[in-house]
Design an enzyme around this catalytic site. Structure first.
Site: not given
Length: 696
Positions: A48, A72, A76-77, A139, A260
């Protein structure tokens, strides 16, 4: 997934001076930190961030942004920290990763906590560096591409709705139309699966029947322009399913009535060629009135530039055509990402005009609902263009008024707006502006926003500033009442009260400023005894328990009731001793005492009525008044002074409505009896500050 050498080569292709070793180190770092983590698709998790970095290389962004994209999710992970990131990759990357990490943490919050804080922190992070937003949009785009792997339907719906409501509009506002269209398409498929399937099937049916009609029209446009000596490229496409569905919903029409479906892009070599091409198209095919828009001479706020028109083609088919240069096309598709390096001093231009407005909205909004309302107003809406008398251009949403324009120019100008001239003519402030209007704001340093302006302003910035100003004005007026009441309280303590004593009293009561104390007194949030104790600790200890404070002890008895039967005074008519009264009895409830002329009695015909009278010693009840005063400095304080002079305590004071130049308040006041209340009404009516006073 991009391999390590492929990602590095993509960066070096457009930035030969990039630090190859650092790029390799960042790739290895994210692979090692995410280790054996898996995504919902079963792919290694590090795929990812690598794909997000690949999206950033497609935009030819700088090395720091590519490394931020790779890292990034590490804080966090994984066990990595911002300090680790700074030690390995420097303070710039650490700051960017920290910004993206904060946004990701917000997304993990529960829905009821997340909504407002998500936007608040998101906007503040963006204001520091627009690259935080670019990484976050990439992301989100990659997460949307893999959304179908998530098993829980409620989680898929939440992510899709958030994408449609926040991320796609933000992508549009920074000009990243490719991201916006793809996000909308993927979210639409999840949110409206039946509509998506139906429109997609109809488009496939048309495609099989048109016999290459899109290519045929594109070729004819290119040939006609080539005959005129213009070298152009022409691309044709069907509109996205979401765009078609949105138009069907907005116009309440069927698929067949959307005329259109096809849109074409003409890519010319120069700006002059764009206008030449437009003229040739308009003289070759009939153009539809009202559909021409010149975003080259007057770009959108996100930098978008193009000529738009709609043509009636040979078989009466309506098609949209956009004409632009190649440089415009790149900027239009990728917006700020295409030229993020424009500088404000040494800082990337993260705070473009609309973003500065959003930051101001964050500061002015009172609560979560206001913040969401104002921010969505600022993100959405088509634009119109208006000018100051000196020629400065301002872009506003359609339907914007002179007040919106004033706040767009400067918040202080909006706060001092007293009138407006539009194209040289005096006009009402609520007049909607049209493209090209010249707007001259007439200001008055003593003017202030009116609550009624909220009925016609359309920009989030204006609404937030007006609400804040009205709240501050109301607070100042209530504090003025409190200051008058404070003088009476201070006169009852055994000491001379100076400014120092007032500051210390405010601190003892947990307030920051003396003004906070005055407001609390005026709003009846604190009683006299607490104020006296805060001013002179211990001064109330020797006072008799039955001494009258800011609210007199009630001594009410009702004749006509069986001893021991509970009763309550009705809040609809606020009966006070001296009024003719009657009781309403309902099973299992106290008897409700009404004034004989109360309108609510009309609904009580099926209940038991009891003839009642006040006891001989009854005194002290709450009366309710409607008082209309002139909206000028000092009138509210004068009204409060009248209550104080008549020894009546204000229990509640609520602004009912504003009808310039008047303001009407609903006042609940503690009185001894009806004669006392009538004296107060008479005193109010005699005041020059009061236009009208009535008992409710």
């Amino acid at each position: 997934m991009l391999r390590q050498y492929e990602l590095v080569e993509k960066v070096l292709d457009y930035d030969p001076d990039a630090d190859e070793a650092m790029l390799n180190r960042a790739y290895v770092y994210t692979v090692q930190k995410h280790g054996t983590q898996k995504r919902a698709s079963g792919d290694p998790y590090f795929s990812h961030p690598v794909e997000v970095a690949g999206l950033m290389t497609d935009l030819k962004l700088d090395q720091a942004t590519i490394i931020t994209a790779l890292l990034h999710d590490t804080v966090e992970d994984t066990l990595a920290t911002i300090d680790d990131i700074e030690a390995h990759f420097g303070p710039e990357v650490a700051r960017l990763v920290d910004g993206v990490t904060k946004l990701s943490k917000i997304e993990a919050m529960p829905e009821n906590e997340r909504a407002a804080e998500n936007l608040r922190k998101f906007l503040l992070a963006m204001s520091e560096d627009i690259r935080v937003l670019l990484v976050k949009l990439a992301d989100r785009l990659h997460n949307m591409r893999t959304l179908h792997f998530i098993k829980k339907p409620e989680k898929r719906l939440r992510i899709a709705r958030e994408t449609m409501d926040i991320y796609a509009p933000l992508a549009e506002r920074v000009g990243m139309y490719e991201y916006m269209h793809e996000m909308q398409a993927l979210a639409f498929r999840e949110l409206e699966p039946e509509a998506h399937a139906t429109i997609t099937a109809r488009l496939e049916q048309l495609r099989s029947q048109d016999g290459g009609q899109v290519d045929d029209i594109a070729l004819k446009i290119k040939q006609r322009l080539a005959e005129a000596g213009l070298k152009v490229e022409v691309y044709g496409r069907e509109k996205h399913p979401y765009s078609i569905w949105h138009k069907m919903s907005e116009r309440h029409v069927s698929f067949e009535q959307v005329t259109d479906i096809m849109a074409f892009r003409v890519i010319a070599e120069t700006e002059e060629d764009c206008y030449r091409a437009l003229g040739i198209l308009h003289t070759t095919w009939q153009f539809l009135q009202g559909k021409f828009k010149d975003y080259i001479s007057t770009p959108k706020s996100n930098g978008y530039r193009s000529l738009h028109t709609a043509l009636l083609f040979e078989n009466s088919m309506r098609v949209e055509v956009q004409v632009r240069t190649r440089e415009m096309h790149r900027t239009n598709e990728f917006g700020l990402a295409a030229h993020w390096a424009y500088k404000q001093g040494d800082k990337p231009d993260g705070e473009v005009g609309w973003l500065r407005d959003l930051i101001e909205i964050v500061d002015a909004s009172h609560d979560a609902e206001e913040l969401l309302e104002h921010t969505r107003m600022a993100i959405y809406q088509d634009r119109i263009f208006a000018f100051t008398p000196k020629g400065a251009l301002f872009q506003l949403p359609k339907g914007a008024t002179a007040v919106d324009f004033a706040f767009a120019v400067h918040t202080n100008l909006g706060l001092q707006t007293a009138g407006v001239k539009i194209n040289g003519r005096h006009m009402p402030l609520r007049t909607p502006l049209a493209n090209g209007d010249v707007v001259e704001i007439i200001k008055n340093p003593h003017a202030s926003p009116l609550l009624s302006w909220l009925a016609f302003v359309v920009t989030g910035k204006a609404r937030a500033a007006i609400r804040r100003a009205v709240r501050m004005k109301e607070r100042d007026e209530v504090a003025a009442i409190g200051a008058k009441l404070f003088d009476e309280i201070a006169a009852r303590v055994p000491a001379r009260i100076g400014k120092k004593a007032i500051r210390e009293a405010a601190e003892r009561l947990g307030m920051e400023e003396p003004d906070d104390l005055m407001y609390a007194i005026g709003a009846a949030k604190i009683d006299d005894r607490e104020v006296m104790e805060a001013l002179v600790p211990g001064c109330t200890a020797d006072l008799a328990e039955d001494e009258q404070w800011e609210r007199r002890e009630r001594a009410i008895s009702i004749r006509g009731l069986t001893p021991g039967v509970a009763f309550e005074l009705a809040t609809c008519c606020h009966p006070v001793p001296g009024d003719r009264i009657v009781g309403i009895r309902r099973k299992g409830e106290p008897v409700l005492v009404h004034a004989i002329d109360c309108l609510e009695l009309a609904s009580g015909v099926d209940t038991d009525w009891i003839d009642l009278a006040w006891g001989k010693q009854s005194s002290g009840a709450t009366g309710k008044l409607s008082v209309t005063i002139y909206d000028r400095l000092g009138t509210l304080a004068e009204m409060a002074g009248i209550f104080a002079q008549n020894k009546a305590n204000i229990i509640t004071l609520m602004q009912a409505h504003i009808d310039p130049p008047f303001v009407t308040y609903d006042v609940e006041v503690e009185v001894e009896n009806v004669a006392h209340l009538n004296r107060i009404v008479s005193a109010l009516r005699a005041s020059d500050a009061v236009a009208q006073a009535e008992r409710q």
